[in-house]
Design an enzyme around this catalytic site. Structure first.
Site, PDB file in Angstrom:
ATOM      1  N   ASP A  94     -51.877 -63.718 -18.501  1.00 25.04           N
ATOM      2  CA  ASP A  94     -50.652 -64.269 -17.928  1.00 25.04           C
ATOM      3  C   ASP A  94     -50.054 -65.180 -18.992  1.00 25.04           C
ATOM      4  OD1 ASP A  94     -51.352 -63.019 -15.593  1.00 25.04           O
ATOM      5  OD2 ASP A  94     -51.815 -64.841 -14.467  1.00 25.04           O
TER       6      ASP A  94
ATOM      7  N   ASP B 193     -47.898 -58.689  -5.467  1.00 29.04           N
ATOM      8  CA  ASP B 193     -48.453 -60.044  -5.315  1.00 29.04           C
ATOM      9  C   ASP B 193     -48.514 -60.395  -3.828  1.00 29.04           C
ATOM     10  OD1 ASP B 193     -48.474 -60.596  -8.168  1.00 29.04           O
ATOM     11  OD2 ASP B 193     -46.312 -60.763  -8.031  1.00 29.04           O
TER      12      ASP B 193
END
Ligand code: 1PR
Length: 531
Positions: free
Chosen positions: A224, A379
């Site tokens: 990330d 998500d």
């Protein structure tokens, strides 16, 4: 000098990088005469058979290519560069291929996830210089929904098993072409390319002869990435998506260095998620493109990039399409792009109108680069219920009870990195995206992210059982046993982890060491086993 045929689609950068890493120069074809004058020609086709052949005709490359193939000089085709050699393809009925070999390209009609994505082995059918220096039990990276069916068995160099036994490479005299991607197959693939470049005389029969290959479960390292408060691009990691600690963005290292480390440790794939891409315009985010370019020079496994892939209008009113954003990523070395927030909005629109517009990011990128290049990143967050009735979403009965003892839940999709919940569940999102042309699902779970408590097996099963495309299980890995659990309790093709790799708590080699002999994995020499 290697001449490389780039007809303008997909990621030729990784092929150039792989050849250059072997000390050879690459010249990219810019007109048809350069095909005719080539000493050794590499043709890495990517995307869709129909659009590839259209471009080859438009650029008037077809006759020079046929002349080159007839000349007997060395040729190496990759993926669509293999398909192009045949007469026709079920991917584009009515479009003629080069017809150098008799036979056609067929679509997989099997009871397994299609595209066939990942590392699989080869059954070598005849002695060849192509495999000099290899044992024969190495795995190579495949990503395709179609395979070639030659009429002449004598041209078959290898076959591979995936539901059926299909032809995974061909060889006739100096013409070699592979369905798999040697440029994305780590050291084994580089050895194969080296054999093409150096042309060793000796044709060897390999020690290890496989009769039935198996697709490996993939271990994916995820980075990330975002700018920290000082403006440096760093690898960060959230706890349930919160990446700040004492007010600062957690800094776990530099993206290019970490990606190289994971490649050397045996990661089967590497994913970069530009986690603030939803609010910034990625094409302005030049550091991210440069991270990708630099990574692809040294990392020879597939690279996925996500974050901010959507249509965009800047302050001056200039409009950029998601396809342009994705193209910039592919040109910089990405093999797949991943779409998060935009996929949710597209699915909502599809559910509302019941229509496929052909204009969404998923449809457009899939059309040009192929379904296998489009990952949808989900998500979701659990919404607990005491009863499954009248919810209007896919509800599951759960063993992980809610805070008030609730025995049911649905998985609510979110956008903008978990900041906004939507009235859409993860199972429906995955199904709609598959219909629109997505080739793979990256299935995160906000409740599990960064907790080290294991994957959400119930979520993975709910989504995996609802789609036919491959699913990457993500979020929650804390120890080697969690990988075993997700691969044995679900049908997920891959498992992704971040925190445990970044913090060196569990190295990738240790995961593979544990899974070896229990689950099919890619096992190459040189993988570090110990931290
Ligand atoms: O919405 O298209 O711009 O894409 C944004 C992308 O960035 C999405 O793929 C979204 O998942 C990701 N993202 C956005 N915010 C965050 C955040 O953490 N604040 N990261 C974020 C998501 C989740 C995983 C993580 C696993 C494994 N990261 O990829 O790596 O949960 O972690 P673990 O092994 O440590 O548990 P768009």
């Amino acid at each position: 000098m290697i001449t490389l045929l780039d007809y303008g689609a997909g990621n030729v950068r990784s092929v150039i990088n792989a050849i250059e890493s072997l000390g050879e120069n690459v010249k990219v074809v810019s007109d048809a005469n350069e095909i005719l004058s080539a000493e050794k020609l590499v043709f890495p086709g990517v995307g869709n058979f129909g659009s590839m052949m259209r471009i080859l005709y438009q650029k008037q490359y077809v006759d020079p290519l046929k002349d080159y193939l007839r000349s007997g000089r060395p040729f190496f085709g990759i993926c669509l560069g293999l398909h192009a050699l045949f007469e026709k393809s079920e991917e584009a009925p009515g479009t003629s291929g080069l017809g150098f070999f008799s036979g056609q390209v067929k679509k997989f009609d099997i009871d397994l996830s299609v595209p066939h994505i990942g590392w699989n082995g080869v059954n070598i059918k005849k002695p060849s210089q192509t495999f000099n220096g290899l044992r024969g039990d190495e795995k190579f990276y495949f990503v395709h929904s179609f395979y070639v069916a030659p009429e002449d068995d004598a041209v078959v160099l290898t076959t591979t098993n995936y539901g059926i036994e299909f032809v995974s490479s061909i060889q006739k005299d100096n013409i070699t072409a592979t369905q798999f991607h040697p440029e994305k197959s780590g050291d084994a693939g580089k050895k194969l390319l080296k054999n093409f470049i150096r042309s060793p005389r000796e044709q060897i029969a390999l020690r290890y002869v496989s009769h039935e290959t198996r697709l490996a479960k993939r271990i994916i390292a995820c980075l990330d990435v975002r700018s920290n408060d000082q403006g440096d691009l760093v690898v960060t990691k959230g706890d349930q998506y919160d990446v700040r600690e004492n007010g600062d963005v957690r800094n776990l290292g530099k993206p290019v260095e970490l990606a190289e480390r994971y490649y050397k440790e045996g990661a089967d794939e590497i994913t970069f998620l530009n986690i603030t891409g939803f609010r910034d315009f990625p094409l302005k985010d030049i550091p991210m493109l440069s991270v990708l370019k630099r990574t692809s020079e040294h990392v020879f496994v597939p690279l996925t990039i996500g974050g901010g892939i959507r249509d965009y209008t800047d302050q001056k009113g200039n409009t950029y399409t998601a396809l342009e954003v994705a193209s910039a990523y592919f040109r910089s070395g990405a093999d797949k792009i991943s779409i998060g927030s935009d996929a949710v909005l597209i699915a909502e629109n599809y559910i509302k109108t019941g229509k496929m517009t052909g204009k969404s990011s998923i449809e457009q990128i899939s059309e040009v680069y192929g379904a296998q290049a489009v990952v949808v990143s989900i998500d979701p967050r659990r919404v607990y219920l005491s009863s499954p009735e009248n919810v209007g979403h896919h509800v599951i009965e759960t063993d992980i009870k809610g805070p008030n003892g609730e025995g049911y839940c649905w998985y609510q999709c979110t956008i903008k990195g978990g900041r906004e919940g939507r009235d859409l569940d993860a199972v429906t999102l995955a199904q709609v995206c598959e219909k629109l042309g997505a080739g793979e699902i990256l299935l995160n779970c906000i409740d599990k992210d960064g907790t080290n408590s294991g994957y959400d097996i119930e979520l993975v099963n709910a989504v995996k059982n609802a789609v036919t495309i491959p699913v990457i299980a993500s979020s929650g890995a804390g120890c080697v046993e969690h990988f075993y659990d997700v691969f044995t309790k679900t049908k997920a093709e891959s498992a992704l982890a971040a925190g445990i790799f970044h913090r060196k708590e569990v190295p990738i080699g240790a995961v593979k060491d544990y899974l070896k002999d229990k689950v099919e994995i890619r096992w190459n020499d040189g993988i570090a086993l110990k931290p």
